[in-house]
Scaffold this motif. Structure first.
Motif, PDB file in Angstrom:
ATOM      1  N   LEU A 176      44.145  27.208  46.681  1.00  0.00           N
ATOM      2  CA  LEU A 176      45.259  26.347  46.289  1.00  0.00           C
ATOM      3  C   LEU A 176      45.012  25.658  44.945  1.00  0.00           C
ATOM      4  N   ARG A 177      43.849  25.865  44.374  1.00  0.00           N
ATOM      5  CA  ARG A 177      43.426  25.237  43.107  1.00  0.00           C
ATOM      6  C   ARG A 177      43.391  23.715  43.198  1.00  0.00           C
ATOM      7  N   LEU A 178      43.078  23.211  44.385  1.00  0.00           N
ATOM      8  CA  LEU A 178      42.794  21.786  44.498  1.00  0.00           C
ATOM      9  C   LEU A 178      41.434  21.498  43.878  1.00  0.00           C
ATOM     10  N   TYR A 179      40.571  22.476  43.886  1.00  0.00           N
ATOM     11  CA  TYR A 179      39.279  22.424  43.204  1.00  0.00           C
ATOM     12  C   TYR A 179      39.092  23.736  42.466  1.00  0.00           C
ATOM     13  N   GLU A 180      38.180  23.712  41.496  1.00  0.00           N
ATOM     14  CA  GLU A 180      37.855  24.923  40.742  1.00  0.00           C
ATOM     15  C   GLU A 180      36.483  25.426  41.182  1.00  0.00           C
ATOM     16  N   PRO A 181      36.314  26.746  41.302  1.00  0.00           N
ATOM     17  CA  PRO A 181      35.005  27.279  41.716  1.00  0.00           C
ATOM     18  C   PRO A 181      33.918  26.897  40.709  1.00  0.00           C
ATOM     19  N   THR A 182      32.737  26.594  41.217  1.00  0.00           N
ATOM     20  CA  THR A 182      31.611  26.328  40.333  1.00  0.00           C
ATOM     21  C   THR A 182      31.156  27.622  39.666  1.00  0.00           C
ATOM     22  N   ASN A 183      31.123  28.696  40.451  1.00  0.00           N
ATOM     23  CA  ASN A 183      30.786  30.028  39.940  1.00  0.00           C
ATOM     24  C   ASN A 183      31.714  31.040  40.597  1.00  0.00           C
ATOM     25  N   GLY A 184      31.843  32.190  39.969  1.00  0.00           N
ATOM     26  CA  GLY A 184      32.667  33.245  40.541  1.00  0.00           C
ATOM     27  C   GLY A 184      34.112  33.153  40.101  1.00  0.00           C
ATOM     28  N   GLN A 185      34.941  33.971  40.720  1.00  0.00           N
ATOM     29  CA  GLN A 185      36.331  34.082  40.292  1.00  0.00           C
ATOM     30  C   GLN A 185      37.227  34.391  41.484  1.00  0.00           C
ATOM     31  N   ILE A 186      38.452  33.845  41.450  1.00  0.00           N
ATOM     32  CA  ILE A 186      39.456  34.127  42.468  1.00  0.00           C
ATOM     33  C   ILE A 186      40.608  34.851  41.784  1.00  0.00           C
ATOM     34  N   LEU A 187      41.005  35.987  42.337  1.00  0.00           N
ATOM     35  CA  LEU A 187      42.094  36.783  41.777  1.00  0.00           C
ATOM     36  C   LEU A 187      43.278  36.779  42.735  1.00  0.00           C
ATOM     37  N   VAL A 188      44.481  36.668  42.180  1.00  0.00           N
ATOM     38  CA  VAL A 188      45.716  36.795  42.948  1.00  0.00           C
ATOM     39  C   VAL A 188      46.528  37.901  42.314  1.00  0.00           C
ATOM     40  N   ASP A 189      46.756  38.979  43.072  1.00  0.00           N
ATOM     41  CA  ASP A 189      47.429  40.176  42.556  1.00  0.00           C
ATOM     42  C   ASP A 189      46.732  40.701  41.312  1.00  0.00           C
ATOM     43  N   GLY A 190      45.419  40.563  41.267  1.00  0.00           N
ATOM     44  CA  GLY A 190      44.626  41.077  40.161  1.00  0.00           C
ATOM     45  C   GLY A 190      44.497  40.142  38.980  1.00  0.00           C
TER      46      GLY A 190
ATOM     47  N   TYR B 121      30.211  23.668  44.481  1.00  0.00           N
ATOM     48  CA  TYR B 121      29.491  22.420  44.736  1.00  0.00           C
ATOM     49  C   TYR B 121      30.444  21.264  44.414  1.00  0.00           C
ATOM     50  N   TYR B 122      30.496  20.275  45.271  1.00  0.00           N
ATOM     51  CA  TYR B 122      31.249  19.060  44.948  1.00  0.00           C
ATOM     52  C   TYR B 122      30.500  18.290  43.866  1.00  0.00           C
ATOM     53  N   SER B 123      31.254  17.686  42.948  1.00  0.00           N
ATOM     54  CA  SER B 123      30.628  16.950  41.844  1.00  0.00           C
ATOM     55  C   SER B 123      29.801  15.772  42.347  1.00  0.00           C
ATOM     56  N   SER B 124      30.191  15.206  43.503  1.00  0.00           N
ATOM     57  CA  SER B 124      29.434  14.085  44.058  1.00  0.00           C
ATOM     58  C   SER B 124      28.141  14.540  44.730  1.00  0.00           C
ATOM     59  N   ARG B 125      28.059  15.835  45.049  1.00  0.00           N
ATOM     60  CA  ARG B 125      26.848  16.388  45.679  1.00  0.00           C
ATOM     61  C   ARG B 125      26.459  17.695  44.974  1.00  0.00           C
ATOM     62  N   PRO B 126      25.980  17.587  43.757  1.00  0.00           N
ATOM     63  CA  PRO B 126      25.730  18.797  42.970  1.00  0.00           C
ATOM     64  C   PRO B 126      24.585  19.669  43.484  1.00  0.00           C
ATOM     65  N   THR B 127      23.788  19.157  44.413  1.00  0.00           N
ATOM     66  CA  THR B 127      22.660  19.946  44.916  1.00  0.00           C
ATOM     67  C   THR B 127      22.965  20.617  46.253  1.00  0.00           C
ATOM     68  N   VAL B 128      24.119  20.307  46.845  1.00  0.00           N
ATOM     69  CA  VAL B 128      24.472  20.869  48.155  1.00  0.00           C
ATOM     70  C   VAL B 128      25.560  21.917  47.964  1.00  0.00           C
ATOM     71  N   ALA B 129      25.238  23.155  48.268  1.00  0.00           N
ATOM     72  CA  ALA B 129      26.190  24.253  48.099  1.00  0.00           C
ATOM     73  C   ALA B 129      27.144  24.289  49.294  1.00  0.00           C
ATOM     74  N   VAL B 130      28.436  24.165  49.021  1.00  0.00           N
ATOM     75  CA  VAL B 130      29.444  24.256  50.078  1.00  0.00           C
ATOM     76  C   VAL B 130      29.803  25.708  50.326  1.00  0.00           C
ATOM     77  N   LEU B 131      29.897  26.491  49.249  1.00  0.00           N
ATOM     78  CA  LEU B 131      30.116  27.936  49.342  1.00  0.00           C
ATOM     79  C   LEU B 131      29.049  28.637  48.507  1.00  0.00           C
ATOM     80  N   ARG B 132      28.567  29.772  49.027  1.00  0.00           N
ATOM     81  CA  ARG B 132      27.516  30.503  48.311  1.00  0.00           C
ATOM     82  C   ARG B 132      27.846  31.988  48.279  1.00  0.00           C
ATOM     83  N   HIS B 133      28.195  32.472  47.080  1.00  0.00           N
ATOM     84  CA  HIS B 133      28.382  33.905  46.827  1.00  0.00           C
ATOM     85  C   HIS B 133      29.327  34.553  47.851  1.00  0.00           C
TER      86      HIS B 133
END
Length: 513
Positions: A317-331, A276-288
């Motif tokens: 690219l870590r321009l933003y951080e995920p609100t939930n979940g995790q991103i792995l690179v080479d584990g 979720y963008y901080s300016s739009r905390p109620t609008v999910a840009v990515l979901r699960h």
């Protein structure tokens, strides 16, 4: 002797002013560069450049002029007051009371000037933003004939600044009136009390004359202190935003020391990622979102506008951080990696690549940390099919980039060459062929096929494209809708499912027909 001392003091203050402004601008610029991308989403370019320019220059008055004159007049006033008290204690106390009243009015006036200056700097920044936006979109303004509309937008901020300036002038008039009233009151009181003292034999005409001269010196010193103090308060008010920006903490990406991978394989995994963008905390840009990309795999991401495609790579690219979940690179969780070291192994080409105002060779080399020769630059340009058009420019690779000089497709090819020169393990193309003609797009697709089949270069390639012809040969196609992955598979498999991807293919085919 006194003139020489004042000259040396003025020179020292001038040097201190130069050093102050230089360090201030450097510190502010460094602070801005260290902020998260989300910070720039909420700030305008015109406002930030105004802070770096006009606001920092306003602060230079503090050291270069205001403090210099305040110090000089404070010393003169203090000396005059001591001498007046020695000459005549009653008259000296009366003069001190008048100067104290003048100082109280001066402080109130200074506080008002501080608030007014802060508003003026904000309005100036807003006016600069309107002007900068208009000039950058001048072709659009001219085509739509909105010159008067833009002038009206600019005039609104000018009227607000004029209103503040008018009130500042009225306040300055009140300050001057107060000074003249109290100044003449001092003279009247001194003559009355001094005359009575002369008649009583308590003082002489010579002492009264000295008193009048020194009291005038004291009053004028107080006036100059007040005038310079109000100017000082204006500088403080104008610089408040500057100091707030300078005090902003740097992004965690710059302060935390993550792990550096000796060798990046290019395995990317998204585990239940939501954003979720901080300016739009109620609008999910990515979901699960769950997605796994293997080393050397070419994965295409498609979908309607606003489905979350670009956001997905922005998180990688870590321009933003995920609100939930995790991103792995080479584990490894991406938050635990050194962001600078990781980005050195990633090549990125955006939909609207912006080139720097430097020569083309420097634009291609930009951000490449290894030692690069001109032959390497030309090789990367050939890979991006940019070499031929670069040689046709007036100065070849030394041609200074200008917005009017290059087309959108040419800029994209230079940006692609920049990404290829980095020799990245992960290559991200976010609508990187949207401005290319059919032949250039075909050539770029040939480059992607060559890189995928190369035994020496195994790159993980993520391609975002609205032109579905660009990605039909991808190893896997990910279809997104509403921030979720709705389909996944090869081109032929997705056509057989007759889902969203098949509908997008038919729409583009109908549009071409």
């Amino acid at each position: 002797m006194q003139v020489e001392i004042f000259g040396v003091r003025g020179c020292c203050f001038g040097i201190a002013n130069m050093i102050l402004v230089k360090r201030m601008r450097e510190t502010l610029y460094q602070s801005l560069l260290s902020q998260d991308i989300s910070f720039f989403d909420g700030e305008t370019v015109g406002d930030l450049t105004s802070r770096l320019g006009a606001d920092c220059q306003q602060v230079s008055r503090v050291i270069g002029n205001d403090l210099n004159l305040i110090l000089r007049n404070a010393l003169q006033g203090a000396g005059s007051l001591i001498y007046l008290l020695i000459l005549s204690l009653p008259l000296g106390l009366c003069t001190l009371a008048i100067c104290s009243t003048l100082s109280a009015i001066m402080l109130i006036y200074g506080q008002y000037q501080k608030k007014s200056a802060k508003l003026i700097q904000e309005y100036t920044a807003s006016a600069n933003e309107v002007a900068q936006e208009t000039f950058s979109l001048m072709r659009t303004v001219r085509v739509y004939g909105t010159e008067k509309q833009e002038l009206k937008r600019y005039s609104i901020w000018l009227e607000k600044m004029a209103g503040i300036s008018l009130r500042q002038s009225a306040a300055y008039g009140f300050w001057n009136w107060s000074f003249n009233t109290l100044y003449h009151s001092t003279q009247v009181i001194a003559v009355l009390i001094g005359g009575m003292s002369i008649l009583a034999g308590q003082t002489t005409a010579e002492q009264l004359t000295k008193f009048l001269l020194y009291s005038e010196w004291l009053i004028y010193s107080t006036w100059w202190i007040g005038d310079n103090l109000s100017s000082l308060m204006q500088s403080v008010g104008a610089s408040e935003k500057v100091f707030q920006l300078m005090d902003l903490p740097a992004s965690d990406q710059f302060t935390s020391k993550g792990s550096k991978l000796q060798r990046l394989l290019g395995c990317v995994e998204f585990h239940n990622v939501s954003f979720y963008y901080s300016s739009r905390p109620t609008v999910a840009v990515l979901r699960h979102v769950n997605l796994s990309v293997q080393p050397g795999e070419v994965v295409a991401i498609v979908g309607l506008s606003g489905s979350g495609k670009s956001t997905l790579v922005n998180l990688l690219l870590r321009l933003y951080e995920p609100t939930n979940g995790q991103i792995l690179v080479d584990g490894f969780p991406i938050q635990e990696l050194d962001v600078k070291s990781f980005r050195e192994k990633v090549g990125y080409v955006g939909q609207e690549p912006r080139l720097f105002r430097m020569d083309i060779s420097s634009n291609i080399r930009y951000g490449c940390t290894r030692n690069v020769k001109q032959e390497d630059v030309e090789w990367a340009a050939r890979q991006a099919y940019a070499h031929e058009f670069i040689l046709s420019l007036p100065d070849g690779y030394q041609t200074l980039v200008d917005d009017d000089l290059l087309s959108g497709g040419q800029k994209q090819r230079i940006a692609i060459a920049r990404a290829i020169l980095r020799d990245p393990t992960i290559l991200i193309l976010d609508e990187a062929t949207s401005a290319l003609d059919a032949e250039s797009e075909h050539n770029i697709k040939g480059v992607l096929r060559a890189e995928r089949s190369s035994s020496t270069t195994k790159r993980t390639i993520l391609v975002i494209a609205h032109r579905l012809s660009t990605i039909q040969a991808a190893d896997r196609i990910v279809v997104m809708d509403g921030g979720q992955i709705v389909e996944m598979g090869k081109h032929s498999e997705l056509l057989l499912r007759d889902g969203l991807y098949a509908r997008l293919i038919r729409r583009q085919a109908d549009a071409v027909a």
